[in-house]
Enzyme design. Sequence first.
Site, mmCIF file in Angstrom:
data_model
loop_
_atom_site.group_PDB
_atom_site.id
_atom_site.type_symbol
_atom_site.label_atom_id
_atom_site.label_comp_id
_atom_site.label_asym_id
_atom_site.label_seq_id
_atom_site.Cartn_x
_atom_site.Cartn_y
_atom_site.Cartn_z
ATOM 1 N N LYS A 116 0.809 -1.220 0.000
ATOM 2 C CA LYS A 116 0.000 0.000 0.000
ATOM 3 C C LYS A 116 0.846 1.276 0.000
ATOM 4 O O LYS A 116 0.425 2.294 -0.546
ATOM 5 C CB LYS A 116 -0.942 0.008 1.210
ATOM 6 N N HIS A 235 -14.269 -3.993 8.340
ATOM 7 C CA HIS A 235 -13.612 -3.715 7.065
ATOM 8 C C HIS A 235 -13.874 -4.779 6.005
ATOM 9 O O HIS A 235 -13.156 -4.849 5.005
ATOM 10 C CB HIS A 235 -12.097 -3.510 7.229
ATOM 11 N N ARG A 297 -7.198 -7.799 -9.602
ATOM 12 C CA ARG A 297 -7.872 -9.077 -9.848
ATOM 13 C C ARG A 297 -9.349 -8.808 -10.050
ATOM 14 O O ARG A 297 -9.806 -7.680 -9.922
ATOM 15 C CB ARG A 297 -7.715 -9.980 -8.624
HETATM 16 P P1 ADP Z 1 -13.144 -8.061 -2.509
HETATM 17 O O1 ADP Z 1 -12.150 -6.985 -2.176
HETATM 18 O O2 ADP Z 1 -12.962 -8.690 -3.852
HETATM 19 O O3 ADP Z 1 -14.526 -7.701 -2.213
HETATM 20 P P2 ADP Z 1 -13.029 -9.170 0.043
HETATM 21 O O4 ADP Z 1 -12.731 -7.817 0.544
HETATM 22 O O5 ADP Z 1 -14.294 -9.800 0.407
HETATM 23 O O6 ADP Z 1 -12.814 -9.220 -1.530
HETATM 24 O O7 ADP Z 1 -11.913 -10.174 0.441
HETATM 25 C C1 ADP Z 1 -10.927 -9.819 1.338
HETATM 26 C C2 ADP Z 1 -9.701 -10.578 1.005
HETATM 27 O O8 ADP Z 1 -9.922 -11.980 1.136
HETATM 28 C C3 ADP Z 1 -9.257 -10.319 -0.392
HETATM 29 O O9 ADP Z 1 -7.854 -10.238 -0.389
HETATM 30 C C4 ADP Z 1 -9.731 -11.517 -1.156
HETATM 31 O O10 ADP Z 1 -8.862 -11.789 -2.220
HETATM 32 C C5 ADP Z 1 -9.697 -12.604 -0.108
HETATM 33 N N1 ADP Z 1 -10.788 -13.569 -0.309
HETATM 34 C C6 ADP Z 1 -12.093 -13.297 -0.391
HETATM 35 N N2 ADP Z 1 -12.793 -14.407 -0.582
HETATM 36 C C7 ADP Z 1 -11.910 -15.427 -0.620
HETATM 37 C C8 ADP Z 1 -12.012 -16.834 -0.809
HETATM 38 N N3 ADP Z 1 -13.168 -17.441 -1.023
HETATM 39 N N4 ADP Z 1 -10.907 -17.566 -0.761
HETATM 40 C C9 ADP Z 1 -9.734 -16.980 -0.567
HETATM 41 N N5 ADP Z 1 -9.568 -15.671 -0.386
HETATM 42 C C10 ADP Z 1 -10.628 -14.884 -0.430
HETATM 43 P P1 ADP Z 2 -7.822 -3.962 2.630
HETATM 44 O O1 ADP Z 2 -6.600 -4.225 1.825
HETATM 45 O O2 ADP Z 2 -7.819 -4.713 3.898
HETATM 46 O O3 ADP Z 2 -9.058 -4.087 1.808
HETATM 47 P P2 ADP Z 2 -8.249 -1.068 2.496
HETATM 48 O O4 ADP Z 2 -7.149 -0.076 2.502
HETATM 49 O O5 ADP Z 2 -8.917 -1.311 1.203
HETATM 50 O O6 ADP Z 2 -7.687 -2.427 3.106
HETATM 51 O O7 ADP Z 2 -9.325 -0.625 3.589
HETATM 52 C C1 ADP Z 2 -10.385 -1.464 3.977
HETATM 53 C C2 ADP Z 2 -11.539 -0.648 4.538
HETATM 54 O O8 ADP Z 2 -11.141 0.167 5.645
HETATM 55 C C3 ADP Z 2 -12.137 0.331 3.568
HETATM 56 O O9 ADP Z 2 -13.085 -0.277 2.730
HETATM 57 C C4 ADP Z 2 -12.758 1.361 4.481
HETATM 58 O O10 ADP Z 2 -13.980 0.919 4.997
HETATM 59 C C5 ADP Z 2 -11.792 1.422 5.632
HETATM 60 N N1 ADP Z 2 -10.799 2.498 5.441
HETATM 61 C C6 ADP Z 2 -9.623 2.384 4.814
HETATM 62 N N2 ADP Z 2 -8.940 3.531 4.823
HETATM 63 C C7 ADP Z 2 -9.702 4.423 5.489
HETATM 64 C C8 ADP Z 2 -9.518 5.817 5.880
HETATM 65 N N3 ADP Z 2 -8.419 6.476 5.572
HETATM 66 N N4 ADP Z 2 -10.514 6.405 6.563
HETATM 67 C C9 ADP Z 2 -11.629 5.727 6.894
HETATM 68 N N5 ADP Z 2 -11.841 4.430 6.588
HETATM 69 C C10 ADP Z 2 -10.892 3.788 5.891
#
Ligand code: ADP
Ligand code: ADP
Length: 667
Positions: A116, A235, A297
Amino acid sequence: MIRKILIANRGEIACRIIRSCRKMGISTVAVHSDADCSALFVEMADEAISLGGTTASESYLRGEAILAAARATGADAIHPGYGFLSENPDFAEAVTQAGLIFIGPPATAIRAMGLKDAAKAAMEKAGVPVVPGYHGAAQDPDLLLAEARSIGFPVLIKARAGGGGKGMRKVEEEAGFRAALESAAREAKASFGDSACLIEKYVSHPRHIEIQVFADGHGNVVHLFERDCSLQRRHQKVIEEAPAPGMPEDMREAMGEAAVRAARAIGYCGAGTVEFIADASDGLRMDRFWFMEMNTRLQVEHPVTEAITGVDLVEWQVRVASGEKLPKTQEALAIDGWAFEARLYAEDAERGFLPAIGRIEHLDLPEDCARIDSGVRGGDEITPFYDPMIAKIIVHGETRAEALGRLTAALSKVRVAGTTTNAGFLTRLSRQEDFVAGNPDTGLIARHLDDLAKPEPLAPEMAVLAAIELSGLLQPVRAQGPVDPWSACDGFRLWSPARLHVTLAHRGEPLAIVLQPGLQGQAEARVAGAPLHLGWRRLADGTVALTRDGRTVPVTVIRHGRAVTLHGDGASYSFEIVDPLQRADACETGGNRLVAPMPGLIKRVLAAAGQAVSSGEAVVVMEAMKMELTLSAPRDGIIAAIGVAEGEQVREGAVLAELLAVEGGDG
Ligand code: ADP
Ligand code: ADP
Ligand code: MG
């Protein structure tokens, strides 16, 4: 053109990919673990290769074995789905080096977005707005605290290698910063082997809005509009929709354009998602969205984009990977109507979203009114090895209100027995007033959790119907014909006892029912002492018409072993016949022992033998099914023994800790 694709994944996404391949006349190869040898995706594929093992690292994460399977079956491409190896640049590279096509972006693009901090730096350079914060290399806690101070609290600590919401901590004020940093870094190290963190401004009234992008190998990049994934728990996305409610057209254009710029900056190819966080404290405004990360992806929630654009994203992935140009230009893409997706999981919302494992005895999903993407069938087992998703329920409508109405209707038609699901939670969420009004935010679920996850109040007539079924008084469906008055007399038996006493367990609590069957499917009953009168009649479709106080509702009654599950009147209830001996035993051990509720990995042991603990104090943290579970002392007492060590894999029912017995106590 690609002729044969190996799918390096499992479950619903493997099934989803196979469906597009079939449509395109492409043959498919599944790879699977031992735990999945009879899974739906294995059956659907044209060929299946066993990888052995049960856990992900023994199976779906074994890149070498997957490549060998591709070679052995003559596949020309590998689709990684989501999760597992999908964002692993070394795997993408190995696939290409083996002379095969990786259905995903080039390894360089995955690497550019893999961490990140580096991703944010690259995006800043490309002119994409990023969340204000610190994403440098130095990790000294004093320095990070100083950075947090200058950003201004509240801040969010994130693992730079993070994903799935892990290694993330919101810190409200300076006092909690050091402890939060330490625990985020520890979790990051354990989950990703990298403890480095970045600090971000915690955006107020946050909405998660992401843009689907698509690029081909000929320099074309388009976006397929936005998805709003603000309904989250810890999250993790729960219900997603497209488009985003209240999105101004100029902001949509600005976000789409920023996402396309992001994809171009890293030489992207294929399907990707650029995630943004928006500050919606004053509605959505085009100067208030910032880049969070890019997922290189296909996304879990891609079907809502498919629903509003009419595009099959998996088909586009395959075409682009084959070297074709994008099938549509930006101008040819438009939003049609509104779509929602809800993630149906085997989990118990009322018990802290504890993942539920076990056999799905009965599975009836609303295929008639929704798109169902699922990887399981009735009779399948939800194992502790993978994510407990049962299905994604996707609906489309002309307007948001119409689509949301369809979502609620579809959710209330979910009928699952044998395992607990989050269907009730999702149904309540689909009716939550801020969400209905088009004002979701990432804190909505947490703020309303008590209402959303509260147990369904017990309807006594359902308990009586369960007792009727479990006592064998409910006759099976008749094969044919109009029902004559005599065959409708389900409750009537010449040898019927005058009065039946049945004890059922409902959510672990005993429920005493006295049942006095009468004529013509009528009964007088007492549930925990309260009297009621009800009538029932088996309908031709197998459901039961249940009447109480002149009101009749159809109920689906599913018997499985010693239990019965009823779905009706917008809710589900499960009851079990109580074995008096077993209960006594459960009471005895419940007081002194802490038992693993499911198989899992022991992450932390927080108490030692001889230590005094109070009721509710955390004793062991275990990880099961992508979730951390904290197991607490059942009462005040002294730990007599700890039965497990950190890093140990335990079975369901394993004794984790034992308390010293109390003389004449509540044991
Ligand atoms: P997305 O960001 O596509 O909505 P999620 O936030 O639900 O996916 O998934 C969180 C993390 O877990 C992601 O890194 C995703 O690749 C992984 N993940 C989600 N579902 C699965 C699964 N069925 N098997 C393995 N990894 C998964
Ligand atoms: P991951 O790789 O686990 O998906 P993200 O950086 O996409 O991590 O963040 C996951 C979730 O956390 C976001 O969908 C949002 O709900 C919350 N989030 C992330 N960054 C922030 C921020 N700067 N302020 C408020 N909420 C945040
Ligand atoms: Mg994310």
